[in-house]
Write an enzyme that holds these catalytic residues in place. Structure first.
Site, PDB file in Angstrom:
ATOM      1  N   GLU A 142       0.831  -1.215   0.000  1.00 47.57           N
ATOM      2  CA  GLU A 142       0.000   0.000   0.000  1.00 47.57           C
ATOM      3  C   GLU A 142       0.860   1.257   0.000  1.00 47.57           C
ATOM      4  O   GLU A 142       0.818   2.060   0.942  1.00 47.57           O
ATOM      5  CB  GLU A 142      -0.955   0.001   1.184  1.00 47.57           C
ATOM      6  CG  GLU A 142      -2.043  -1.045   1.071  1.00 47.57           C
ATOM      7  CD  GLU A 142      -3.166  -0.859   2.080  1.00 47.57           C
ATOM      8  OE1 GLU A 142      -2.963  -0.168   3.092  1.00 47.57           O
ATOM      9  OE2 GLU A 142      -4.250  -1.404   1.863  1.00 47.57           O
ATOM     10  N   GLU A 298      -6.896  -7.611  -0.362  1.00 50.16           N
ATOM     11  CA  GLU A 298      -7.250  -7.497   1.044  1.00 50.16           C
ATOM     12  C   GLU A 298      -8.687  -7.045   1.163  1.00 50.16           C
ATOM     13  O   GLU A 298      -9.096  -6.071   0.522  1.00 50.16           O
ATOM     14  CB  GLU A 298      -6.394  -6.433   1.751  1.00 50.16           C
ATOM     15  CG  GLU A 298      -4.979  -6.822   2.039  1.00 50.16           C
ATOM     16  CD  GLU A 298      -4.265  -5.709   2.802  1.00 50.16           C
ATOM     17  OE1 GLU A 298      -4.927  -4.964   3.546  1.00 50.16           O
ATOM     18  OE2 GLU A 298      -3.051  -5.577   2.626  1.00 50.16           O
TER      19      GLU A 298
HETATM   20  C1  GLA Z   1      -4.091  -2.341   5.003  1.00 49.10           C
HETATM   21  C2  GLA Z   1      -2.726  -2.983   5.123  1.00 49.10           C
HETATM   22  C3  GLA Z   1      -2.718  -4.188   5.997  1.00 49.10           C
HETATM   23  C4  GLA Z   1      -3.576  -3.968   7.211  1.00 49.10           C
HETATM   24  C5  GLA Z   1      -4.969  -3.625   6.774  1.00 49.10           C
HETATM   25  C6  GLA Z   1      -5.931  -3.469   7.926  1.00 49.10           C
HETATM   26  O1  GLA Z   1      -4.840  -2.814   3.980  1.00 49.10           O
HETATM   27  O2  GLA Z   1      -2.192  -3.318   3.883  1.00 49.10           O
HETATM   28  O3  GLA Z   1      -1.378  -4.447   6.382  1.00 49.10           O
HETATM   29  O4  GLA Z   1      -3.041  -2.946   7.977  1.00 49.10           O
HETATM   30  O5  GLA Z   1      -4.910  -2.405   6.118  1.00 49.10           O
HETATM   31  O6  GLA Z   1      -7.213  -3.167   7.466  1.00 49.10           O
END
Ligand code: GLA
Length: 685
Positions: A142, A298
């Site tokens: 991210e 995710e």
């Molecule tokens: C992001 C991050 C993860 C985690 C999630 C929690 O997507 O990539 O490592 O912190 O948020 O929702």
């Protein structure tokens, strides 16, 4: 269909790992994203490497038939990096350092960070590039999520280099930024600073370049890692996880460097626009690589931990939200994370395997979902299913939300509202930059396209000339790519096609922000405290918000007026097509009414007509997905067969959160659709 989660075995003792693999098999997991935050475990101190544990974990996963999306682990530098190399730490606008203790505490343009991260990636890549379990590469994590902008001295130096490369001469920079204003003329690139804390507004043209630069710096980190993976011989797809409409990173510019697009999506359970907004996100992601399936990397199985209040999902909602991804092009469904953490900031975040164990609703939902996805007959690639495009542009987003404008405008909110009018009717929409508009679409909606590049204007004009229906406005075609007015007034690129002449922006009054004209940064939507103007569109009485521009038709017909008689909506025949202009941001009822007019004019069709409110439908080639997001059963009728059972559908009642996958033939399929499964998208240098 890939199914799995982020897997962080480094948070757990080795005794747990066998259990993990066994339970993964039980849940239908066939892939995990491994070691995303494992830098300190892999390289505990400078020069010391520990791969033994990772060898063991990958071996166990491989033996258990679980594939690995191997992370490069660069998203959270270990304490020794920050302690030994403070120049890797980022800074905020005022020069304050972002210290370690959380994650993402690195300056993306720091040469030292890049060197150390590069060494880590090289070590991981050389060790595992040929491991049969490794089927994908997860670069960083991210990018920019917590820290989209860094104002450190590394950023300063890199910014000057970036500007030198872009402009060659400082005169060119002075012209592009209009630095004759307020005595800002630069004599050399070394006089330029990042837009650090200043008494008042920064030069808006410089802000636009600054945003381009910060997006580029994050992308450079990704590319640096990608090149190391390729040099090590990687043949697996390489990508990183996007965050949907994430303002700081121009994903349209990033997408060509991803072998497949991966996205993280966390719909807000409390938001009344949750379903629309997550559909928007998935359509945006699908549109980044037309014809290629994407991966949901995710989502949460239940509650997250990072909103002020974190309710869980309603029963069935996990399936319904997952189906929305599949419907809109995903070929992989993954979660953050596999096993709920027992320590750290995210211990209250849900996971596939809850801390409370397997006798839980979450575990049952997760295993049922895995089984249903595994049993789905092979899915078609996302085709060219949309006849409507929403022109959505990151550079415009940055520019249109700069300060000192006639009004503050929330670009994403405006775009989502327009998208919603089509989404609610079951009409597919692609979300693309104006340059990607082509005659495969019948209708293009281009709201608030303030910054319009020549190439984008050219594509929109060709679209209308070839018979398409375009809607632009308000606050569109105002500036060029340097955020400067063009000669000849406003709507200089589209005005002839629109058949209007532009006089003024007509901002409606709003609540005072106080102070000496220093408005709050960031956009807003109109709320009860802001002035609105009645607006009548066909049978609908709506309200104009934010602006009521003064435009004069030259050749256009007036379709709707403001209460004071000025044109609010115009329509102009131009070559084989027509161009409409809306001189305000209508409220939701108004947008809906304008959308009705546009749908009638362009002849675009819903995937399935006549579905009840709250029932979403989307097409992905022959796959038509119907989801009842409502709280009540919904009756639907559809001329197709059940994708899972093969039975004719006809009329059926869908319970709350129930999902129907159906097969309905496509008239004229999308030729660009890729038949390759997602893991076959091998990288090219
Ligand atoms: C992001 C991050 C993860 C985690 C999630 C929690 O997507 O990539 O490592 O912190 O948020 O929702």
């Amino acid at each position: 269909m890939l199914y799995g989660a982020d897997y962080n075995p480094d948070q757990w003792p080795e005794e747990v790992w066998d259990d993990d693999v066994r339970l993964m098999q039980e849940a239908g997991v066939n892939i995990v994203s491994l070691g995303i935050f494992a830098w300190s475990r892999i390289q505990p101190t400078e020069g010391e490497w520990d791969f033994a544990w990772l060898d063991t974990v990958i071996g166990k996963l491989h033996a258990g038939g679980i594939r690995v999306n191997l992370a490069t682990a660069t998203a959270s530098p270990p304490p020794w990096v920050s302690a030994s190399y403070p120049e890797t730490l980022p800074a905020d606008e005022s020069g304050a350092t972002y210290w370690p203790g959380s994650r993402q505490h690195f300056a993306p343009s720091s040469p030292t960070y890049r060197r150390l991260a590069g060494e880590l990636v090289r070590s991981i890549a050389e060790r595992y590039v040929d491991h049969p379990a490794v089927v994908m590469w997860h670069v960083g994590n991210e990018f920019g999520c917590h820290l989209p902008m860094d104002f450190s001295d590394s950023a300063r130096d890199a910014y000057r280099d970036w500007l030198r490369a872009k402009y060659t001469t400082v005169e060119a920079l002075n012209d592009a930024w209009g630095t004759s204003f307020w005595s800002q003329r630069y004599a050399g690139f070394d006089e330029v600073f990042p837009p650090r804390l200043a008494p008042y507004s920064h030069n808006p043209s410089s802000m636009l370049d600054w945003r381009r630069f910060t997006s580029d710096m994050l992308l450079e980190c990704y590319l640096m890692e990608r090149e190391i993976l390729l040099a090590a011989g990687a043949t697996q797809p390489i990508t990183t996880n996007f965050m949907g409409p994430f303002k700081p990173a121009d994903y349209a510019a990033w997408a060509p460097h991803m072998d497949v697009i991966a996205d993280d999506c966390y719909p807000d359970p409390s938001s009344p626009t949750r379903v629309r907004d997550s559909a928007f996100q998935r359509d945006l992601i699908r549109s980044l690589k037309p014809g290629v399936p994407w991966l949901l990397w995710e989502q949460a199985t239940d509650a997250v931990n990072w909103r002020p209040s974190n309710p869980g999902k309603a029963p069935g909602q996990l399936m319904a939200e997952t189906a929305q991804s599949v419907a809109r092009g995903a070929d992989g469904i993954m979660f953050f994370q596999w096993r709920q953490s027992r320590a750290g900031s995210e211990k209250f975040h849900s996971a596939m395997l809850p801390h409370a164990g397997t006798d839980t609703a979450t575990w049952r939902a997760v295993t049922e979902l895995g089984a249903r996805l595994a049993a789905l007959p092979e899915l078609p690639p996302p085709g060219r299913d949309a006849k409507v495009a929403l022109a959505f542009d990151w550079e415009n987003w940055w520019a249109v939300e700069e300060r000192d404008h006639p009004t503050e405008l929330d670009y994403l909110a405006v775009c989502r509202e327009w998208y919603g009018a089509f989404h609610a009717r079951g009409i597919m929409v692609d979300i693309v930059p104006p340059e990607q508009v082509d005659d495969g679409y019948d209708l293009v909606v281009a709201p608030a396209l303030y910054l319009l590049r020549d190439a984008g204007a050219g594509a929109l004009l060709r679209f209308v000339e070839s018979g398409g229906t375009l809607l632009a406005g308000p606050f569109s075609d105002v500036v060029d790519e340097h955020d400067q007015f063009r000669d000849g007034g406003f709507v200089t690129q589209l005005g002839q096609a629109l058949g209007i002449r532009f006089e003024n922006f007509g901002a409606l009054g709003g609540a005072s922000t106080g102070g000496s004209g220093v408005g709050a940064q960031g956009g807003r939507q109109a709320d009860a405290s802001h002035e609105t103007l009645p607006l009548r569109i066909a049978e609908t009485t709506a309200r104009a918000t934010l602006v009521a521009e003064t435009v004069h038709p030259t050749t256009a017909d007036v379709v709707a007026d403001f209460e004071d008689g000025r044109p609010a909506l115009t329509r102009n025949q131009y070559a084989a097509g027509e161009a409409w202009y809306v001189a305000t941001v209508p409220d939701a009822a108004g947008i809906d009414a304008v959308a009705s007019e546009l749908i009638a004019a362009s002849g675009v069709e819903p995937v399935v007509a006549g579905l009840p409110d709250g029932v979403e439908v989307a097409r992905r080639g022959e796959l038509v997905t119907v989801i009842n997001h409502g709280h009540e059963p919904a009756d639907i009728t559809l001329d197709g067969v059940d994708w899972e059972s093969g039975a004719a559908v006809g009329s059926r009642t869908l319970g709350p959160q129930e999902v129907l996958f159906a097969r309905m033939p496509v008239a004229g399929t999308g030729p660009e659709a890729s038949a390759d499964p997602v893991l076959a998208h091998a990288p090219t240098a």
